[in-house]
Design a protein around this motif. Structure first.
Motif, PDB file in Angstrom:
ATOM      1  N   ILE A  25       0.672  -1.158  -0.023  1.00 28.44           N
ATOM      2  CA  ILE A  25       0.100  -0.051   0.035  1.00 28.44           C
ATOM      3  C   ILE A  25       0.838   1.268   0.133  1.00 28.44           C
ATOM      4  N   GLU A  67       2.464   1.735  -3.333  1.00 34.63           N
ATOM      5  CA  GLU A  67       1.276   2.343  -4.421  1.00 34.63           C
ATOM      6  C   GLU A  67       1.052   3.936  -4.058  1.00 34.63           C
ATOM      7  N   LEU A  68       0.793   4.065  -2.825  1.00 31.79           N
ATOM      8  CA  LEU A  68       0.491   5.448  -2.620  1.00 31.79           C
ATOM      9  C   LEU A  68       1.634   6.458  -2.948  1.00 31.79           C
ATOM     10  N   THR A  69       3.044   5.973  -2.935  1.00 31.84           N
ATOM     11  CA  THR A  69       4.074   6.737  -3.042  1.00 31.84           C
ATOM     12  C   THR A  69       4.052   6.991  -4.566  1.00 31.84           C
ATOM     13  N   LEU A 122       1.548   7.456  -6.460  1.00 32.55           N
ATOM     14  CA  LEU A 122       0.483   8.291  -7.034  1.00 32.55           C
ATOM     15  C   LEU A 122       0.624   9.679  -6.535  1.00 32.55           C
ATOM     16  N   LEU A 174       1.245   7.734   6.459  1.00 28.71           N
ATOM     17  CA  LEU A 174      -0.174   8.169   5.621  1.00 28.71           C
ATOM     18  C   LEU A 174      -0.595   9.360   5.863  1.00 28.71           C
ATOM     19  N   LEU A 223      -0.625  12.051   2.719  1.00 31.68           N
ATOM     20  CA  LEU A 223      -2.040  12.667   2.562  1.00 31.68           C
ATOM     21  C   LEU A 223      -1.927  14.305   2.471  1.00 31.68           C
ATOM     22  N   ARG A 260      -5.802  10.185 -10.120  1.00 34.84           N
ATOM     23  CA  ARG A 260      -4.596   9.898  -9.003  1.00 34.84           C
ATOM     24  C   ARG A 260      -5.235  10.143  -8.001  1.00 34.84           C
ATOM     25  N   SER A 261      -5.744  11.108  -7.530  1.00 35.03           N
ATOM     26  CA  SER A 261      -6.158  11.441  -6.139  1.00 35.03           C
ATOM     27  C   SER A 261      -7.565  10.654  -5.829  1.00 35.03           C
ATOM     28  N   PHE A 309      -6.019   7.333  -4.790  1.00 29.77           N
ATOM     29  CA  PHE A 309      -5.333   7.496  -3.310  1.00 29.77           C
ATOM     30  C   PHE A 309      -6.404   7.610  -2.185  1.00 29.77           C
ATOM     31  N   ILE A 350      -7.907   4.100  -1.395  1.00 33.91           N
ATOM     32  CA  ILE A 350      -6.895   3.150  -0.595  1.00 33.91           C
ATOM     33  C   ILE A 350      -7.127   3.642   0.788  1.00 33.91           C
ATOM     34  N   ILE A 351      -6.865   4.977   0.939  1.00 33.50           N
ATOM     35  CA  ILE A 351      -6.728   5.438   2.280  1.00 33.50           C
ATOM     36  C   ILE A 351      -8.161   4.837   3.067  1.00 33.50           C
TER      37      ILE A 351
END
Length: 242
Positions: free
Chosen positions: A53, A56-58, A60, A185, A189, A212-213, A216, A219-220
């Protein structure tokens, strides 16, 4: 908050709960052994899932991270203690000090610190603090930086210095062994919001920011649901055993 960064309206899908030991017919020593071994396996799987996770967030938020990134370290202070002094005074091992990315911009994701007690002087005369920090470089790499902040009395003045004692690249799995997942996280954010706002003001916002957001935020939201369900499950286990 930028109008372009709106949370998706569709709800996140809940994550299935893990079965507890109370589901077993008889909690024999053998079943107990198997259960606790499985708990350890789940812990490793959870760690690896969080790392996935995190990665992937990185990916994005890289465009927004580049917009607000700052150099990791400024020029060394003239009062910076030498590595030999640090090793003698605090027992700190000085490792790699010449990594090529130290002058590159980055976003600080997390940090920890530990007080150092001097070996050769009174704590009232000198002291130090070992700081470990996690940074996200603008190319997506994660790096850790260790510095020692020191102070000593010279006459009636307190003089301080900041010395780099280590720096290296890490992967997402290793990073989460040292730094708190939820805290990271939260910083990510804020990075997304702050970077997007800055790019919007410059009229340089990425064309795929909404997509992308949205991913994001989804996922959060799913992480939050999964963590709440896990916490609820643990509370139920505690209530059952009470």
């Amino acid at each position: 908050m930028s109008e372009d960064l709106k949370r998706p309206e569709q709800p996140a899908q809940p994550v299935a709960s893990l079965p507890g030991p109370g589901d077993q017919d008889q909690f024999t020593p053998q079943l107990a052994r198997e259960f606790f071994l499985s708990v350890l396996d789940y812990g490793q799987e959870e760690h690896e899932a969080k790392a996935g996770i995190f990665q992937e967030l990185t990916d994005l938020l890289l465009p927004e991270a580049r917009a607000i990134a700052q150099p990791i370290r400024t020029k060394s202070s003239e009062n910076e203690p030498s590595p030999e002094v640090l090793e003698q005074q605090f027992g700190v091992t000085v490792r790699e000090r010449s990594v090529d990315w130290l002058g590159e911009p980055a976003v600080r994701l997390a940090g920890t610190s530990r007080r150092l007690e001097p070996r050769i002087s009174s704590p009232n005369e000198s002291g130090g603090e070992l700081r470990r920090e996690l940074f996200l470089l603008t190319d997506g790499r994660l790096v850790t930086v260790e510095t020692v902040a020191t102070w000593q009395l010279k006459g009636s003045q307190r003089v301080g210095g900041d010395t780099l004692v280590g720096g290296r690249s890490v992967d997402h799995v290793e990073a989460l062994r040292s730094y708190d997942f939820v805290s990271i996280l939260k910083v990510m954010l804020e990075t997304l919001f702050d970077g997007a706002e800055l790019l919007k003001n410059r009229n340089e916002q990425s064309p795929d920011i909404v997509e992308r957001s949205g991913r994001f935020f989804t996922i959060i939201a799913q992480v939050a649901v999964a963590m709440k369900e896990n916490a609820d499950q643990l509370r139920k286990v505690g209530d059952t055993l009470a």
